[in-house]
Design an enzyme around this catalytic site. Sequence first.
Site, PDB file in Angstrom:
ATOM      1  N   CYS A 108     -10.506   4.023  -0.895  1.00 20.67           N
ATOM      2  CA  CYS A 108      -9.297   4.144  -1.714  1.00 20.67           C
ATOM      3  C   CYS A 108      -8.896   5.588  -1.956  1.00 20.67           C
ATOM      4  CB  CYS A 108      -9.472   3.401  -3.031  1.00 20.67           C
ATOM      5  SG  CYS A 108     -10.726   4.102  -4.142  1.00 20.67           S
ATOM      6  N   CYS A 120     -18.593   2.336  -7.082  1.00 21.57           N
ATOM      7  CA  CYS A 120     -17.508   2.059  -8.021  1.00 21.57           C
ATOM      8  C   CYS A 120     -17.836   0.850  -8.887  1.00 21.57           C
ATOM      9  CB  CYS A 120     -16.201   1.845  -7.266  1.00 21.57           C
ATOM     10  SG  CYS A 120     -14.752   1.681  -8.341  1.00 21.57           S
TER      11      CYS A 120
END
Length: 397
Positions: A199, A101
Amino acid sequence: MRVLAAMSGGVDSAVAAARAVDAGHEVVGVHMALNRNPGTLRTGSRGCCTIEDALDARRAADLLGIPFYVWDLSDDFVEDVVEDFVAEYAAGRTPNPCVRCNERIKFAALLDKGIALGFDAVATGHYARVVRGEDGTAQLHRAADAAKDQSYVLAVLDADQVAHALFPLGDAPTKAEVRAEAVRRGLPVADKPDSHDICFIPDGDTRGFLADKLGEAPGEVVDEDGRVLGTHAGTYGFTVGQRKGLGISRPAADGRPRYVLSIEPVRRTVTVGPAERLSVGALRAVDPVWNGPVPQGPAEVHVQVRAHGEPVPAVARLRDGELHVDLRTPLTGVAPGQTVAVYRGTRVLGSATIAGTTPAGTAPAGTASDGTASDGTASDGTASDGTASAGAGATTS
């Protein structure tokens, strides 16, 4: 400078944006919408990038008096992070989605868009420091608070990305002080729990998530001699070093616990063995990325293989575009797919993706083979319940 402040909706990114404002920068807040289901709500410390987080980020930006936007990067996130995560597990490797990410979303998609719009830098709530060298070069260093240091998950950044990064919390003495500062500033997220785990898997069931994506692919759990000890529904449900949830039908002859030693997704085989087979003396890593001086010849460095792991002394060398590392102190908890970050003192030099390991006491790094060795700890390589998890742990907001 014109600064694009990445605001996740957590306390760290809110205080980082506030400090950027205090420093006199022209700050614009942006929340990255990474979830394709905007109705998703956050549950305690699980998950992030939800509608609740977007609203929290907007309230913080309003309090700071800065413009605020929501950018939809969900397509990029799914392709570059989620699909990569699934593909890596399908291939028998242990990825770290937080590294991906940072590499492909926060400091690629977001930064590229920001630069195109005339911004000079991206500010985030990461605990790390950018230090200017005597020649003006931007150097990535560990944070002042060793307990919160996140330089490991940033080690994948290249020199240009580091030069356009701001980490206003890098000098914060403790996370408690950051929360206290948020209270003093009246930020509504001062007491918000940190986000943990992965997440995009807010319920924490990584094995279930992967099973839904990949389907069942049954195979055998075997010992080092090839004797069948049990069966499994898919090699993606395991990571090197895992101890629990192995599906073994009978105990070892010596009664000692067994751990995952290697994963062969093509043959659908998971090999298990004793703890002493987990010690690693050398690493072979591919796709190196450097933001500091590239180690020349055999170079004395320190390396780290998980987000909250201890750095160990090592000798690093480049060979045919690959990074080979001989560990002066053997490591456990090492699996193909994990990131190895290279340090000199507090400075990050770069990182690479582990492709193979060599057991301690055997051949040097140049002959490392795929798929060996990890430990049985429940941090950064395995989940505490024995299911597969992200290789080096999730970071906080």
